[in-house]
Design an enzyme around this catalytic site. Structure first.
Site, PDB file in Angstrom:
ATOM      1  NE  ARG A   1      -3.885  -1.220   9.940  1.00 29.03           N
ATOM      2  CZ  ARG A   1      -2.773  -0.774   9.500  1.00 29.03           C
ATOM      3  NH1 ARG A   1      -2.361   0.352  10.011  1.00 29.03           N
ATOM      4  NH2 ARG A   1      -1.753  -1.474   8.983  1.00 29.03           N
TER       5      ARG A   1
ATOM      6  CE  LYS B   1      -2.130  -0.873   3.915  1.00 30.86           C
ATOM      7  NZ  LYS B   1      -1.294  -2.082   4.582  1.00 30.86           N
TER       8      LYS B   1
ATOM      9  NE  ARG C   1       7.032  -0.863  10.674  1.00 33.04           N
ATOM     10  CZ  ARG C   1       5.765  -0.669   9.895  1.00 33.04           C
ATOM     11  NH1 ARG C   1       5.723  -0.312   8.849  1.00 33.04           N
ATOM     12  NH2 ARG C   1       4.562  -1.334  10.494  1.00 33.04           N
TER      13      ARG C   1
ATOM     14  NE  ARG D   1       2.056  -5.275  11.755  1.00 31.78           N
ATOM     15  CZ  ARG D   1       3.335  -5.203  11.309  1.00 31.78           C
ATOM     16  NH1 ARG D   1       4.426  -5.650  12.000  1.00 31.78           N
ATOM     17  NH2 ARG D   1       3.855  -4.379  10.109  1.00 31.78           N
TER      18      ARG D   1
ATOM     19  NE  ARG E   1       8.138  -3.399   6.911  1.00 37.31           N
ATOM     20  CZ  ARG E   1       6.455  -2.873   6.799  1.00 37.31           C
ATOM     21  NH1 ARG E   1       5.964  -2.570   5.932  1.00 37.31           N
ATOM     22  NH2 ARG E   1       5.868  -3.291   8.079  1.00 37.31           N
TER      23      ARG E   1
HETATM   24  P1  AMP Z   1       1.619   0.173   9.491  1.00 38.27           P
HETATM   25  O1  AMP Z   1       2.640   1.067   9.195  1.00 38.27           O
HETATM   26  O2  AMP Z   1       0.251   0.616   8.843  1.00 38.27           O
HETATM   27  O3  AMP Z   1       1.904  -1.307   9.358  1.00 38.27           O
HETATM   28  O4  AMP Z   1       0.914   0.494  11.107  1.00 38.27           O
HETATM   29  C1  AMP Z   1       1.675   0.012  12.111  1.00 38.27           C
HETATM   30  C2  AMP Z   1       1.062   0.108  13.445  1.00 38.27           C
HETATM   31  O5  AMP Z   1       0.342   1.221  13.747  1.00 38.27           O
HETATM   32  C3  AMP Z   1      -0.105  -0.872  13.579  1.00 38.27           C
HETATM   33  O6  AMP Z   1       0.276  -2.300  13.725  1.00 38.27           O
HETATM   34  C4  AMP Z   1      -0.908  -0.301  14.671  1.00 38.27           C
HETATM   35  O7  AMP Z   1      -0.594  -0.834  15.777  1.00 38.27           O
HETATM   36  C5  AMP Z   1      -1.018   1.111  14.448  1.00 38.27           C
HETATM   37  N1  AMP Z   1      -2.256   1.727  13.494  1.00 38.27           N
HETATM   38  C6  AMP Z   1      -1.770   2.143  12.433  1.00 38.27           C
HETATM   39  N2  AMP Z   1      -2.953   2.330  11.520  1.00 38.27           N
HETATM   40  C7  AMP Z   1      -4.024   2.129  12.521  1.00 38.27           C
HETATM   41  C8  AMP Z   1      -5.373   2.275  12.505  1.00 38.27           C
HETATM   42  N3  AMP Z   1      -6.022   2.777  11.545  1.00 38.27           N
HETATM   43  N4  AMP Z   1      -5.989   2.015  13.813  1.00 38.27           N
HETATM   44  C9  AMP Z   1      -5.365   1.524  15.022  1.00 38.27           C
HETATM   45  N5  AMP Z   1      -3.981   1.302  14.659  1.00 38.27           N
HETATM   46  C10 AMP Z   1      -3.246   1.644  13.687  1.00 38.27           C
END
Ligand code: AMP
Length: 210
Positions: A87, A14, A154, A165, A121
């Protein structure tokens, strides 16, 4: 003005596609994950509160996410790509009330490939750019092509958090497919295709002129 939601399993690309759209079609790209990580790195009050959820691969509670979203909702000439928001169904309903979504793009990828990609990654410690040892390796091992910074994993790209996740994705995020299908806003993308092919189908589906 188009507002577009990107959702899909972690590792489905994405972010890569959002950056391409941002560069080529002047969208504003909002990555909620990046914003949350910035708060953590800056040790803000919010950053301290969300740390435990992020590190465990849990969703951050909606109240924190909603306050972040309120801060970034401002009109933009070419629209906004929301990468990683909503989400959950509650977040999607919140969004429908606050800002009209034109398209919700689902990046479809199987769990096994997603796990492989996430494990490979790497991100630059300095400029935060993404690399992938399988798909987009850096020219020099361990070093960022853009700024020479150190490449690291990360904090939430470790096995337990990845599995967590992915489980949460299936339980909480996948129901968005039906939600957006009913609203006639749903677009399906095969995220196992190469990035340039994905970009082409994306641009065709959201009817952006090239
Ligand atoms: P990402 O970088 O998109 O993989 O997001 C990393 C982490 O951020 C996720 O595993 C969640 O802990 C938090 N996070 C990101 N977007 C959301 C969302 N819309 N709602 C809740 N937690 C989020």
């Amino acid at each position: 003005m188009l507002n577009i939601v990107f959702f899909g399993i972690q590792g489905s690309g994405k972010g890569t596609q959002a950056v391409l759209l941002e560069k080529k079609h002047k969208f504003d790209h909002v990555s909620i994950g990046d914003l949350l990580r910035e708060h953590m790195a800056d040790k803000t009050e919010l950053g301290e509160k969300i740390k435990k959820y992020m590190l465990a691969g849990e969703l951050v509670p909606d109240e924190y996410i909603f306050s972040l979203i309120e801060d970034i909702l401002h009109p933009k000439a070419h629209g906004i790509i929301f990468d990683g928001f909503p989400r959950t169904l509650r977040q999607a309903k919140f969004m429908e009330e606050r800002i009209p979504v034109n398209y919700a793009v689902y990046f479809d990828l199987d769990d096994e490939t997603a796990i492989k990609r996430l494990t490979a990654r790497r991100v630059c410690k300095n400029c935060n750019r993404d690399f992938n040892l399988l798909l987009k390796p850096p020219k020099k091992e361990g070093q960022c092509d853009h700024c020479g910074g150190e490449l690291i994993q990360r904090d939430d790209d470790h096995k337990e958090a990845i599995v967590r996740r992915i489980k949460i994705f299936h339980q909480r995020t996948k129901p968005l497919i039906e939600f957006y299908e009913e609203k006639d806003k749903y677009i399906h993308i095969d995220a196992s295709d190469p990035p340039d092919k994905i970009f082409q189908s994306l641009v065709n589906s959201i009817k952006i002129e090239q």
